[in-house]
Design a protein around this motif. Sequence first.
Motif: not given
Length: 395
Positions: A14, A16-17, A19, A63, A142, A144, A165-166
């Motif tokens: 989605t 929100d994951l 950028r 995420f 986190d 990436e 989770e985001p």
Amino acid sequence: MEKQTPMMHTTPLTADLIRGALDLERTERGLLPHRLPARARAQCADPQLALAESQPSGVRLVFRTRATTVELDTLPTKRVYTGAPPRPDGVYDLLVDGHPAGSGRADGGDTLTIDLATGSTDHTPGPVGTVRFTGLPSAPKDVEIWLPHNETTELVALRTDAPVEPVPDRGRRVWLHHGSSISHGSDAASPTTTWPALAAALGGAELINLGLGGSALLDPFTARALRDTPADLISVKLGINVVNSDLMRLRAFGPAVHGFLDTIREGHPDIPLLVVSPILCPIHEDTPGPTAWDLAALGEGRLGFRAAGDPAETAAGKLTLAVVRAELDRIVRERAAEDGLLFHLDGRELYGEADFAELPLPDGLHPDAAAHRRIGERFAARVFGAGGPFAADRG
């Protein structure tokens, strides 16, 4: 006792994951990130632009998770140029808490075969591939995954051995950059080592990279995309594509630059805006375009370019890099009298004659991996550093 395979969680892909993309297109097979919005894509049928903007330079999955194993199913489109050496598969870079933690490649994928002699293309469908990272620390972190900067990539599935989770907004400034294939990352080693990605990391900024190989052509729809994208800092690196495409003459170039900057300022009236002129490129310093394939280089099994214009034609308004730099300098100086947040950087400060002597452009046009690192480090020092246009305390 037989070792058990950990249960894998599949997480929906989605927005929100993700950028660095301006648009996400749902396809029959997955999710295709775009670096230009649908409205812009609808206004130009150029296949070069379509290919460039669908290559996810600067696009990454971000995420938070405790997972020790991460799997990403993707459908890359791999390019094959007839008569040229094979291209390496695209690289996926992994960062954990902002630090490099590995890289991988995905097998499978579609194949786009391009005939350099005729310009014809052939698209052959292929299977979904998987890139897998293991051995990650089990603590919350986190993560990436930077997608290949030079390979169109459809995202199919994300699997991990712990929920994800985001990542909340980190409060970092968003840097929106537009440029040519050099900004896109041509000949960089991996997506986190393109010069804009390196500069963003050193400058502590969130990058949105609208470097479009062959397509930094002062198009109004690109200016509108820049205008409409939220950002704290904007830079535009202009000139080389206008020269090597032989797209316009000096009479059109100046007003086009003004119009491009006017449009950006409509949406961003009071943030730093930096205009960067071309880095040194000897074949086009005093020789206009168009740029053509170097057939002698192709005969030797390597890619190369040459300038096909006539230097005498500059008198009639044809553009060279020297002409472009002088015009950009003039335009920014005149506009800066009323726009105190408009700045100019001569691209030769990032890569000039001494750099060319040490790190020549392998194909005559694009910097190699070592030069990308040098350009990124210099940009960070001159632009994000103390007193620079993007210095943290400016304004």
